[in-house]
Motif scaffolding. Sequence first.
Motif, PDB file in Angstrom:
ATOM      1  N   LYS A  18      -0.752   5.882   7.953  1.00  0.00           N
ATOM      2  CA  LYS A  18      -2.133   6.015   7.476  1.00  0.00           C
ATOM      3  C   LYS A  18      -2.146   5.580   6.018  1.00  0.00           C
ATOM      4  N   VAL A  19      -2.942   4.572   5.708  1.00  0.00           N
ATOM      5  CA  VAL A  19      -3.008   4.020   4.350  1.00  0.00           C
ATOM      6  C   VAL A  19      -3.653   5.035   3.406  1.00  0.00           C
ATOM      7  N   ASN A  20      -2.969   5.317   2.302  1.00  0.00           N
ATOM      8  CA  ASN A  20      -3.525   6.169   1.253  1.00  0.00           C
ATOM      9  C   ASN A  20      -4.275   5.339   0.220  1.00  0.00           C
ATOM     10  N   TYR A  44       0.835  -1.189   0.000  1.00  0.00           N
ATOM     11  CA  TYR A  44       0.000   0.000   0.000  1.00  0.00           C
ATOM     12  C   TYR A  44       0.872   1.241   0.000  1.00  0.00           C
ATOM     13  N   SER A  45       0.277   2.361  -0.410  1.00  0.00           N
ATOM     14  CA  SER A  45       0.933   3.647  -0.214  1.00  0.00           C
ATOM     15  C   SER A  45       0.405   4.198   1.098  1.00  0.00           C
ATOM     16  N   ALA A  46       1.265   4.894   1.829  1.00  0.00           N
ATOM     17  CA  ALA A  46       0.878   5.364   3.152  1.00  0.00           C
ATOM     18  C   ALA A  46       1.676   6.595   3.546  1.00  0.00           C
ATOM     19  N   ASP A  67      -7.054   3.762   6.862  1.00  0.00           N
ATOM     20  CA  ASP A  67      -6.689   2.901   7.990  1.00  0.00           C
ATOM     21  C   ASP A  67      -5.421   3.432   8.643  1.00  0.00           C
ATOM     22  N   ASN A 121      -8.367   2.684   2.493  1.00  0.00           N
ATOM     23  CA  ASN A 121      -7.961   4.079   2.559  1.00  0.00           C
ATOM     24  C   ASN A 121      -8.328   4.643   3.926  1.00  0.00           C
ATOM     25  N   PRO A 123      -4.518   0.919  -1.073  1.00  0.00           N
ATOM     26  CA  PRO A 123      -4.008  -0.447  -1.166  1.00  0.00           C
ATOM     27  C   PRO A 123      -3.463  -0.683  -2.567  1.00  0.00           C
ATOM     28  N   TYR A 168      -6.516  -3.842   3.783  1.00  0.00           N
ATOM     29  CA  TYR A 168      -6.088  -2.448   3.906  1.00  0.00           C
ATOM     30  C   TYR A 168      -7.068  -1.547   3.183  1.00  0.00           C
TER      31      TYR A 168
END
Length: 78
Positions: free
Chosen positions: A46-48, A30-32, A63, A61, A50, A59
């Motif tokens: 903070k997940v941007n 994921y990007s975060a 989270d 957005n 998955p 995951y």
Amino acid sequence: MKRIHDKIDKENPPIVGANYILKHDGADLYSAEVIEYKGGCWAKIKVNEPLHPEYSSLYKNGDIFDVKIASYQFDSIA
């Protein structure tokens, strides 16, 4: 207590406010955004978005959770 600690890259720690693609075992998860890091082994992210289809149900957005930084590769998003 764990006697042998996982090695972390002390020269390139995660930067609070920066965005990364987090990888585990070579797979993009994921990007975060790093929202908290005080040094040491753990960072709050903070997940941007998955990125891995198999884990998209895990995951979402927005989270927020802690990750053990030695278990992930942090690739900076420019």
